[in-house]
Design a protein around this motif. Structure first.
Motif, PDB file in Angstrom:
ATOM      1  N   SER A  72       0.851  -1.183   0.000  1.00 24.67           N
ATOM      2  CA  SER A  72       0.000   0.000   0.000  1.00 24.67           C
ATOM      3  C   SER A  72       0.894   1.243   0.000  1.00 24.67           C
ATOM      4  O   SER A  72       1.945   1.260   0.632  1.00 24.67           O
ATOM      5  CB  SER A  72      -0.899   0.012   1.230  1.00 24.67           C
ATOM      6  N   ASP A 129       1.298  -6.253   0.597  1.00 26.46           N
ATOM      7  CA  ASP A 129      -0.111  -6.415   0.947  1.00 26.46           C
ATOM      8  C   ASP A 129      -1.032  -6.120  -0.234  1.00 26.46           C
ATOM      9  O   ASP A 129      -2.084  -6.753  -0.392  1.00 26.46           O
ATOM     10  CB  ASP A 129      -0.469  -5.540   2.152  1.00 26.46           C
ATOM     11  N   ARG A 130      -0.662  -5.175  -1.103  1.00 27.12           N
ATOM     12  CA  ARG A 130      -1.493  -4.886  -2.276  1.00 27.12           C
ATOM     13  C   ARG A 130      -1.344  -5.988  -3.327  1.00 27.12           C
ATOM     14  O   ARG A 130      -2.332  -6.406  -3.939  1.00 27.12           O
ATOM     15  CB  ARG A 130      -1.120  -3.531  -2.873  1.00 27.12           C
TER      16      ARG A 130
END
Length: 417
Positions: free
Chosen positions: A262, A306-307
């Motif tokens: 992110s 995480d993305r």
């Protein structure tokens, strides 16, 4: 009218009248005449002579200049009145003591300039790392010189086969790529540290971020038990030399895959980051560069991501490449729901999100409790000096506590199992 005076002595006769008459005549003349006028020039002449004296002239010139300036400002105003201006009140603050540095900051002052390329010079160690100094960190850990940054004892070597192992690689555009051998051998097994369970609950620990700092990398290699798995940064100089050194000491190794987090690109894991929006061909090209950096690793792990983890197409392409090359994937716990790769595992805890010995030991104790409850547990951490120190000390008493230290490869499972 008196015309003369006669004296007693007839022989002495002097006329007095003419003398008095003359004086009277002058007075009469002047009394009736107008005053004599003097010119302005004659009147100012004494002033001019006074002003022409040098001291008086200099003083007068100065006063004239000041007067002219005052008159100018009075008539036209302040020439600087339209210019920007500011007024600040200065206040001397009391000195504030600097906060105590973290274990990493205290340990790495000046050390990040000591990059080493172990692939060159026969793997010689930088002489600047020699020494006998011992430093106590603010958080209680200790570090020392002579290539031994932590006080944990040096572990005896338990070497693994040198890489590359025949048949387990093939040429790639940027270096040799892992491959499944024609006889069915795979890197995920051939480069893993052999493990035999003794029936006790087992705990695996991964220490990552290695290869950039020569001091901390050597500390992790030499001071941690060979069952501790080491994870290396693909951007490290002399990466193959570090992996060879780790395997010679007995550690199985992994390679870190930078994945889009992110906030990207403001939060940037580095070049060749795997992007969530990338096409499979782009992911293939980036992984060719990353996987071709060295040989001898049994698996890879994520760095951030995480993305990327939420991208179905990206993760599918990523796992397919690992599966085709026989490479395991172990994540830090953030991708536990993503199956795939040739072998798979996820960490249960990150042990050093808080960098102090008490907090790290607390996380290790939590892993111990989890292992005793479920049979196994795996933790991951970064190569902070305090982390290396805490792991080295905590693992030294595992057998007495009824645990078995296992390499991370022993925690993996094949898809479908």
């Amino acid at each position: 009218m008196i015309e003369g005076v006669r004296f007693a002595d007839p022989r002495i006769q002097r006329p007095v009248l003419p003398m008095f008459a003359k004086r009277q005549s002058v007075l009469a003349t002047t009394a009736g005449a107008p005053p004599v006028r003097r010119s302005l020039r004659d009147n100012l002449a004494p002033v001019g002579r006074f002003l022409t004296k040098p001291p008086v002239a200099v003083t007068g010139a100065g006063l004239l200049l000041i007067g002219a300036a005052a008159l100018f400002i009075t008539v036209l105003g302040d020439p600087w009145a339209g210019a920007p201006s500011a007024r600040a009140t200065l206040k001397r603050e009391a000195p504030v003591a600097a906060p105590a540095p973290s274990g990493l900051e205290a340990f790495s002052v000046g050390a990040y300039g000591s990059w080493q390329d172990l692939a060159g010079d026969g793997g010689a160690v930088d002489p600047a790392l020699d020494g006998e100094a011992v430093i106590t960190l603010p958080n209680g850990a200790t570090v020392s010189g002579n290539g031994a940054p932590v006080t944990a004892p040096r572990i005896a070597a338990s070497p693994l086969p040198a890489a590359p192992i025949a048949g387990l690689s093939q040429p790639g555009p940027n270096g040799p790529l892992p491959a499944i051998a024609t006889d069915g051998r795979v890197p995920a097994q051939a480069y893993a540290r052999p493990f035999r369970s003794n029936g006790r609950p087992r705990v695996a620990i991964i220490v990552g971020g290695l290869g950039l700092n020569a001091v901390t990398t050597r500390a992790a290699i030499e001071r941690l038990p060979p069952e501790v798995t080491l994870s290396f940064v693909p951007y490290a100089e002399g990466l193959q030399g570090w992996i060879d050194l780790a395997r010679a000491q007995g550690h199985e190794v992994m390679l870190e895959m930078p994945m889009e987090p992110s906030g990207y690109p403001g939060n940037d894991p580095g070049p060749h980051t795997l992007l969530a929006s990338a096409e499979p061909a782009d992911i293939q090209a980036r992984m060719n560069w990353l996987l071709g950096r060295a040989t001898g690793y049994f698996g890879v792990t994520n760095y951030m991501g995480d993305r990327f983890a939420n991208s179905d197409s990206g993760m599918t392409a990523f796992m397919a490449i690992l599966r085709q090359r026989g490479v395991a994937f172990l994540d830090d716990g953030s991708m536990s729901r993503r199956p795939g790769a040739w072998a798979r595992a996820s960490a249960n805890r990150i042990i050093d999100e808080e960098q102090n010995p008490a907090a790290i030991v607390g996380q290790l104790n939590a892993l111990e409790a989890l292992a005793k409850g479920s049979g196994q547990a795996m933790g991951t951490g970064f190569s902070y000096p305090v982390t290396v120190e805490a792991v080295a000390r905590w693992t030294a008493g595992m057998e007495a506590r009824g645990l078995q230290l296992a390499p991370a490869s022993a925690m993996t499972q094949r898809p479908g199992r």
